[in-house]
Design an enzyme around this catalytic site. Structure first.
Site, short mmCIF file in Angstrom:
data_model
loop_
_atom_site.label_atom_id
_atom_site.label_comp_id
_atom_site.label_asym_id
_atom_site.label_seq_id
_atom_site.Cartn_x
_atom_site.Cartn_y
_atom_site.Cartn_z
N TRP A 128 0.87 -1.18 0.00
CA TRP A 128 0.00 0.00 0.00
C TRP A 128 0.91 1.24 0.00
CZ3 TRP A 128 -2.04 2.70 4.83
CH2 TRP A 128 -3.04 3.63 4.50
N ASP A 209 -1.12 -5.92 9.00
CA ASP A 209 -2.11 -4.92 8.56
C ASP A 209 -3.32 -5.69 8.03
OD1 ASP A 209 -3.60 -2.90 7.50
OD2 ASP A 209 -2.00 -2.01 6.30
N LYS A 244 -13.64 -0.77 5.25
CA LYS A 244 -14.18 -1.50 4.10
C LYS A 244 -15.26 -2.49 4.51
CE LYS A 244 -10.22 0.18 2.56
NZ LYS A 244 -9.89 1.15 1.58
C1 LMR Z 1 -6.76 2.16 -1.00
O1 LMR Z 1 -5.71 1.53 -0.99
O2 LMR Z 1 -7.29 2.57 -2.04
C2 LMR Z 1 -7.47 2.42 0.29
O3 LMR Z 1 -6.80 1.79 1.34
C3 LMR Z 1 -7.72 3.86 0.53
C4 LMR Z 1 -6.51 4.61 0.97
O4 LMR Z 1 -6.57 5.27 2.02
O5 LMR Z 1 -5.48 4.58 0.28
#
Ligand code: LMR
Length: 395
Positions: A128, A209, A244
């Site tokens: 992420w 996570d 989510k």
């Molecule tokens: C995403 O990866 O799109 C979500 O987790 C929203 C975010 O905060 O990035």
């Protein structure tokens, strides 16, 4: 002080919102930020959430401060959801409500920096895009371990374990509990077991996570890896999000859960998290967490939530299958990985210029990494999206 500032970099995910808003095409498709859309392209409030909010409105008698640990009922229900009531890990854990999963990650990150100032944090590549920023904000040195190869759409477990051989006792290993973001490729139970043995031998910390619990194969299935780690390791840290799976995005509901070798150790870790919270934001907002606590403790609301979650999960998995089949038919290539992967995301393995063509010529919006949010697809747009991706790939 402000006038000469350079423009800051645009966030790779949140920054997409402006481009999407500027696109006036009525058939535009939003496959960017991780939000669940239903078959009609809406992101509605869940029925169980509406019911719990009504209950809260009628029964809440005070808005006085709670504490830096937030809502105690929510924290108890979080531990039950993660580990199951009466499990050993449940008994050895303490939870602390945070502003979203990101808040949990930042508290965990600051806590780790205080406890192990010299330690590095090993993060998956890819991960992420906000992980590096959150961890660096606490001053951590990061090491990227290979996790997923886009060219072959496979999890690179051998290379991952080779890289993890360098873990030291002071280091922390960050893992995605399920529905890996951005790849959708998850570890199997044998792989979780192998990691648990390695980390147990090294004495490193593990931070899981868990932002998509229930959106892969089910609540129990999606927490199986986490539960395996919790029973194999003396200590564990979990950052979980309810954005989510309860569609509570803007309410910012998350939790930091610590597992200790003993109940006393967990209580100590918890109490050392409190000063971190106090200096970051003092205490978390209550509304979203009070809703989640109510839903998880009320039998009827809980059944309603699990049913709504199953609808989301099954629709995502159906879209995965449809996208993979149509892409294969249009391109002659193997896209079966999309159907096998889990959660909201998959990576198309296309370049930023190709992403740009999808946006400008086809009004399909996704991150420049080639990640798409499968939950933005529906039976009305999936074929058009697949055809556009196949066409761009053949250019
Ligand atoms: C995403 O990866 O799109 C979500 O987790 C929203 C975010 O905060 O990035």
């Amino acid at each position: 002080m402000f006038g000469d500032l350079a423009e800051p970099p645009v966030d790779p995910i949140l920054g997409l919102a402006q481009m999407l808003a500027r696109d006036t095409n009525i058939d535009k498709v939003d496959l960017g930020i991780g939000i669940y859309h239903d078959e009609w392209g809406r992101a509605p409030v869940l029925k169980c959430v509406k019911d719990a909010e009504r209950w809260l409105l009628e029964t809440q008698s005070s808005k006085r401060y709670l504490s830096s640990a937030g809502n105690a009922d929510f924290n108890l229900r979080t531990r039950e959801l993660l580990f199951g009531t009466g499990s050993d890990a449940f008994d050895r854990s303490r939870a602390l409500q945070t502003p979203g999963g990101t808040g949990a990650l930042r508290v965990a990150s600051d806590l780790l920096k205080r406890l192990r100032p010299e330690g590095r944090v090993f993060i998956p590549g890819p991960t992420w895009p906000n992980h590096p920023g959150v961890l660096k904000a606490s001053g951590h040195e990061l090491v990227v371990y290979p996790y997923y190869d886009q060219a072959t759409a496979t999890l690179t477990f051998g290379a991952m374990m080779d890289a993890l051989a360098d873990l030291k006792a002071d280091d922390t290993l960050l893992l995605h509990g399920c529905c890996h973001n951005p790849s959708g490729a998850d570890l199997n139970l044998d792989q979780w077991r192998t990691i648990a043995s390695l980390v147990a031998a090294k004495g490193s910390a593990v931070l899981v996570d868990l932002a998509y619990l229930g959106l892969g194969d089910g609540l129990d299935e999606d927490s199986a890896g986490l539960r395996l780690l919790a029973s194999a390791l003396p200590e564990l840290i979990v950052a979980s999000s309810y954005s989510k799976n309860f569609a509570l995005y803007r309410e910012r509901v998350g939790a930091l859960t610590v597992v200790g070798a003993t109940e006393k150790a967990a209580a100590l870790a918890h109490s050392h998290s409190i000063p971190v919270v106090r200096t970051l934001y003092s205490m978390p907002p209550d509304h979203g967490a009070a809703i989640v606590a109510r839903i998880l403790e009320d039998g009827e609301l809980r059944r309603g939530w699990e049913a709504e979650l199953a609808v989301m999960r099954e629709r995502i998995n159906a879209m995965r299958a449809q996208l993979a089949a149509r892409l294969a038919a249009q391109s002659g290539r193997d896209y079966s990985f999309i159907a096998r992967q889990r959660g909201m995301f998959t990576m198309l393995g296309i370049s930023p210029p190709m992403v740009e063509i999808l946006r400008s010529d086809h009004h399909i919006h996704l991150t420049s990494s080639g990640r798409i949010n499968v939950a933005g697809l529906n039976t009305q747009n999936v074929e058009r999206v697949a055809d556009a991706i196949a066409a761009v790939n053949l250019l």
